[in-house]
Design a protein around this motif. Structure first.
Motif, short mmCIF file in Angstrom:
data_model
loop_
_atom_site.label_atom_id
_atom_site.label_comp_id
_atom_site.label_asym_id
_atom_site.label_seq_id
_atom_site.Cartn_x
_atom_site.Cartn_y
_atom_site.Cartn_z
N THR A 38 0.57 -1.84 -0.20
CA THR A 38 -0.27 0.37 -0.16
C THR A 38 0.62 1.16 -0.10
O THR A 38 0.37 2.30 -0.48
CB THR A 38 -0.97 0.58 1.58
OG1 THR A 38 -1.52 -1.26 1.17
CG2 THR A 38 -1.77 1.76 1.71
N ALA A 41 2.40 2.64 -3.42
CA ALA A 41 1.27 2.19 -5.01
C ALA A 41 2.21 3.31 -4.94
O ALA A 41 2.03 4.28 -4.63
CB ALA A 41 -0.64 2.13 -4.40
N LYS A 42 1.61 3.96 -6.74
CA LYS A 42 1.72 4.48 -7.66
C LYS A 42 0.78 6.03 -7.04
O LYS A 42 2.08 7.22 -6.82
CB LYS A 42 1.51 4.19 -8.76
CG LYS A 42 1.56 5.53 -9.63
CD LYS A 42 1.14 5.54 -11.12
CE LYS A 42 0.45 5.16 -10.96
NZ LYS A 42 0.42 5.56 -12.80
N ASP A 43 -0.14 5.48 -6.38
CA ASP A 43 -1.09 6.95 -5.84
C ASP A 43 -0.11 7.95 -4.48
O ASP A 43 -0.78 8.81 -3.81
CB ASP A 43 -2.34 7.22 -5.68
CG ASP A 43 -2.77 6.26 -5.12
OD1 ASP A 43 -2.19 5.41 -4.09
OD2 ASP A 43 -3.78 6.04 -5.14
N GLN A 44 1.13 6.94 -4.33
CA GLN A 44 1.06 6.93 -2.62
C GLN A 44 2.60 7.79 -2.24
O GLN A 44 2.60 8.05 -1.47
CB GLN A 44 1.23 6.08 -1.72
CG GLN A 44 -0.44 5.55 -1.39
CD GLN A 44 -1.32 6.18 -0.29
OE1 GLN A 44 -1.16 7.01 0.58
NE2 GLN A 44 -2.37 6.28 -0.76
N GLN A 46 5.33 9.89 -2.87
CA GLN A 46 5.80 11.37 -2.19
C GLN A 46 6.96 11.45 -3.60
O GLN A 46 8.37 11.43 -3.32
CB GLN A 46 6.28 11.85 -0.80
CG GLN A 46 5.53 11.30 -0.18
CD GLN A 46 5.90 11.65 1.38
OE1 GLN A 46 6.85 13.40 1.59
NE2 GLN A 46 5.32 11.13 1.97
N ALA A 50 4.22 16.10 -9.15
CA ALA A 50 3.00 15.35 -9.25
C ALA A 50 2.82 14.51 -10.47
O ALA A 50 2.37 14.74 -11.25
CB ALA A 50 2.52 16.05 -8.78
N GLY A 51 2.95 12.93 -10.63
CA GLY A 51 2.22 12.01 -10.93
C GLY A 51 3.20 11.43 -12.23
O GLY A 51 2.59 11.31 -13.14
N GLU A 94 4.45 8.53 -18.10
CA GLU A 94 4.82 9.06 -17.34
C GLU A 94 6.30 8.86 -16.38
O GLU A 94 6.11 9.57 -14.95
CB GLU A 94 3.87 8.24 -16.45
CG GLU A 94 2.47 8.12 -16.39
CD GLU A 94 1.94 7.52 -15.52
OE1 GLU A 94 0.87 7.18 -15.13
OE2 GLU A 94 2.35 5.51 -15.26
#
Length: 287
Positions: A38, A41-44, A46, A50-51, A94
């Motif tokens: 968790t 995970a990519k969206d977590q 830092q 961003a992205g 990305e």
């Protein structure tokens, strides 16, 4: 005021206990910590931008580590970088690249990259200023000879037994000469690497032993008509490894380490090495 009887106090105590037992539980107390998967995970993650996963390397970038543009996936380190990005959940669109001078990558201070890849060896001194990932490449030794010379066509280490070998003092290359090749005659040992290179150029030695990254440079820029006869693994001492460079205290380190471990366990790093640093790059394995 009348004193409460013991029987009444017991009843009140029992009622209080029942109320406590039936009280709603605070779900936040003792909640499980995020798992490693968790947290990675990519969206977590830092990230510097961003992205986007931002990767640094120097310019110009040389073969076989890169091929023209680092962002094309061609060359050993470009391929490794995109493989790590993939393990972190990023596709090619990305990933963005920043130009970072070699010595700036591991200098103290803030970084404008999530990780840098540029043949940076992991050392205790550098690790005081930056974080390193686990090693993604163990540096191998290489044999360099002049085209057409007696040992230029050697296919095995045994064929180098009678060679007069040049090597720099105090290096892992010298250890490899003595412990792995074990030539019949003592090698010529030089205080400076350039002296060993010049000895090959002047035909004072039959072959030069240096680490593989250096061998690519020797054949490309220092000794005309020279070639990499082959590469081999050295033994003894702590192996020299290249690591991905991150800002000191980077929150990405554990996730990048996990990505490197996954690529090792799946054999992907070995495949990439064989493709870009093996026979295709003119450095076949000598055994």
């Amino acid at each position: 005021m009348a004193m409460a009887r013991p029987s009444m106090l017991l009843a009140i105590g029992a009622l209080a206990a029942a109320v406590v037992a039936c009280a709603p539980v605070d779900d936040t107390v003792g909640a499980a910590a995020p798992t490693a998967s968790t947290a990675c995970a990519k969206d977590q993650l830092q990230l510097v931008n961003a992205g986007k996963l931002t990767i640094g390397t120097d310019k110009p970038a040389y073969e076989p580590w890169f091929k023209e543009d680092p962002s094309n996936g061609q060359g050993f380190e470009s391929a490794v970088a995109f493989a790590v990005a993939g393990e972190l959940g990023f596709d090619r669109t990305e990933v963005q690249w920043n130009t970072v001078k070699f010595d700036s990558a591991f200098a103290p201070g803030d970084k404008q990259f999530d990780f840098d890849i540029n043949q940076v060896s992991i050392t205790p001194q550098r690790a005081k200023a930056v974080d390193f990932s686990k090693g993604y490449y163990t540096v191998k030794q290489a044999v360099v000879a002049v085209e057409g010379s007696k040992f230029a066509g050697a296919k095995s280490l045994a064929e180098l037994k009678d060679a007069k070998i040049g090597v720099q003092v105090g290096t892992t290359s010298l250890e490899a000469v003595r412990n792995v090749i074990a030539p019949a005659q003592d090698p010529n040992v030089y205080n400076e690497q350039i002296d060993a290179v010049n000895a090959l150029k002047n035909k004072q030695v039959d072959a030069l032993i240096v680490d593989l990254p250096t061998a690519f440079y020797v054949t490309a820029a220092q000794v005309e008509n020279s070639k990499i006869v082959g590469q081999f693994s050295s033994t003894g001492g702590t192996p020299e490894e290249f690591g991905l460079v991150m800002e000191k205290g980077s929150p990405l380190k554990s996730c990048v380490d996990k990505a490197v471990d996954a690529l090792k366990s799946k054999g992907e790093l070995t495949k990439i090495e064989q493709e870009w640093l093996g026979s295709a790059a003119g450095a076949p394995e000598l055994r």
